[in-house]
Design an enzyme around this catalytic site. Structure first.
Site, PDB file in Angstrom:
ATOM      1  N   TYR A 133      46.476  12.225 -14.057  1.00  0.00           N
ATOM      2  CA  TYR A 133      45.919  12.070 -12.884  1.00  0.00           C
ATOM      3  C   TYR A 133      47.228  11.255 -11.877  1.00  0.00           C
ATOM      4  CZ  TYR A 133      43.946  10.486  -8.724  1.00  0.00           C
ATOM      5  OH  TYR A 133      43.783  10.009  -7.218  1.00  0.00           O
TER       6      TYR A 133
ATOM      7  N   SER B 154      48.511   8.785  -3.641  1.00  0.00           N
ATOM      8  CA  SER B 154      47.584   7.733  -4.034  1.00  0.00           C
ATOM      9  C   SER B 154      48.823   6.547  -4.457  1.00  0.00           C
ATOM     10  CB  SER B 154      46.798   7.802  -5.349  1.00  0.00           C
ATOM     11  OG  SER B 154      46.287   6.926  -5.854  1.00  0.00           O
TER      12      SER B 154
END
Length: 265
Positions: free
Chosen positions: A157, A144
Site C-alpha cells: 500500500y 497519501s
C-alpha cells in the site's frame, strides 16, 4: 489556465461511494455535473439522487470494479459512448491491507496494485488526450503521506501511494504552462471506512485525535486543484511530520512507521 469549455463542466470521480470520494462529489456538485463510479451501485445512485435534488447536477452513474483489468477501458468507453466530455478527472479509488507481506493474500495485494496504480494510470492515459486537444483539464489524484516513506506491515500500500505521488508530480511538471493541471492530494489518517476495511483501525495510526474527517480533506484537495497546485498535504500534524522526516535518518523513520503501524494492545 484556460477556462472550461462550458458553464458547467463535468467531473468524473472514482471511488465515489464512500469516504473522501463522497465528499469530493458533494463539493464538486455545486458547480459541476458528475460521473460517479465505484463498485457499489446502490450507494452511487443514492448519492446521485442527493446531488440532483440539492444542486440540480446531472449525475451519471457507471458502476465499475477497478480491480478488474478490463474496467478502466470499459468505463472510458461507456463515458464516451454516452457522449459525455470529461473536464475534471478525480482518481480517488484505492484500498489498503494491514498484514506482513509474508502473510498477506497475494491475490488481494495484486488487486490493490491494479486499483491504486494501474487503473489510475490507465484512466489518466485515456482521458488526458482529450484534455490536450482542448487545452483544458484538471486531474486530482489521491495519494497519501504514506507515499513519502516505506511502510512495514503495509508495504505494498505504501509503495502504491509512492507511485501516485511521484507520477502526479511528474505529470504536473510535464504539463506546466498548458491549460491542464495535475494535483496530488496527500492526506494522513482519515476517519472513513478505509480504516476498518484495511484493518488499520487497530493500529496506533488511528489513535484518538489523529484522524481527520473526510470533508476537510476533500476541501483541501479541491481548493488545491482549482488553484493548479502540484501537491497538498492537509492537516498541520501531517505537515509537521513530513517536515521533521527530512532531518531524520531513513532507518529511524521506517522504525517509527513500523511502530505506528503495529496493533494497539
Amino acid at each position: 489556465m484556460s477556462t472550461p469549455p462550458s458553464p458547467r463542466p463535468v467531473a468524473l470521480v472514482t471511488g465515489a461511494s464512500a469516504g473522501i470520494g463522497v465528499e469530493l462529489a458533494r463539493l464538486l456538485a455545486v458547480d459541476h455535473d458528475l460521473v460517479l463510479t465505484a463498485r457499489r451501485a446502490k450507494q452511487l445512485r443514492t448519492l446521485a439522487d442527493e446531488l440532483k435534488q440539492k444542486h440540480g447536477s446531472a449525475c451519471h452513474v457507471f458502476p465499475a470494479d477497478l480491480a478488474d483489468p478490463a474496467a478502466p477501458r470499459q468505463l472510458f468507453d461507456a463515458v464516451q459512448g454516452a457522449g459525455i466530455t470529461i473536464d475534471v478527472l478525480v482518481n480517488n479509488a484505492g484500498f489498503g491491507d494491514l498484514s506482513p507481506f509474508t502473510k498477506s493474500d497475494l491475490g488481494k495485494t495484486l488487486r490493490m496494485i491494479q486499483v491504486n496504480i494501474t487503473a489510475l494510470t490507465e484512466l489518466t492515459g485515456l482521458f488526458l488526450p482529450s484534455f490536450v486537444a482542448r487545452n483544458y483539464g484538471r486531474i486530482l489524484n489521491v495519494g497519501s503521506i504514506a507515499g513519502f516513506q516505506a511502510g512495514p506491515f503495509m508495504a505494498v500500500y505504501y509503495a502504491t501511494k509512492a507511485f501516485v505521488n511521484s507520477f502526479s508530480e511528474a505529470l504536473h511538471s510535464e504539463l506546466r504552462k498548458t491549460g491542464i493541471t495535475v494535483t496530488v492530494l496527500c492526506p494522513g489518517p482519515v476517519a472513513t471506512e478505509f480504516a476498518a476495511a484495511s484493518g488499520m483501525q487497530t493500529t496506533r495510526v488511528f489513535s484518538a485525535g489523529q484522524a481527520m474527517g473526510p470533508r476537510p480533506v476533500a476541501e483541501a484537495g479541491l481548493n488545491a486543484m482549482k488553484a493548479g497546485r502540484r501537491m497538498v498535504v492537509p492537516g498541520w500534524r501531517n505537515k509537521i511530520m513530513l517536515f521533521l522526516e527530512r532531518f531524520a535518518p531513513r532507518g529511524v523513520v521506517i522504525r517509527a512507521v513500523k511502530w505506528m503501524m503495529s496493533r494497539r494492545l
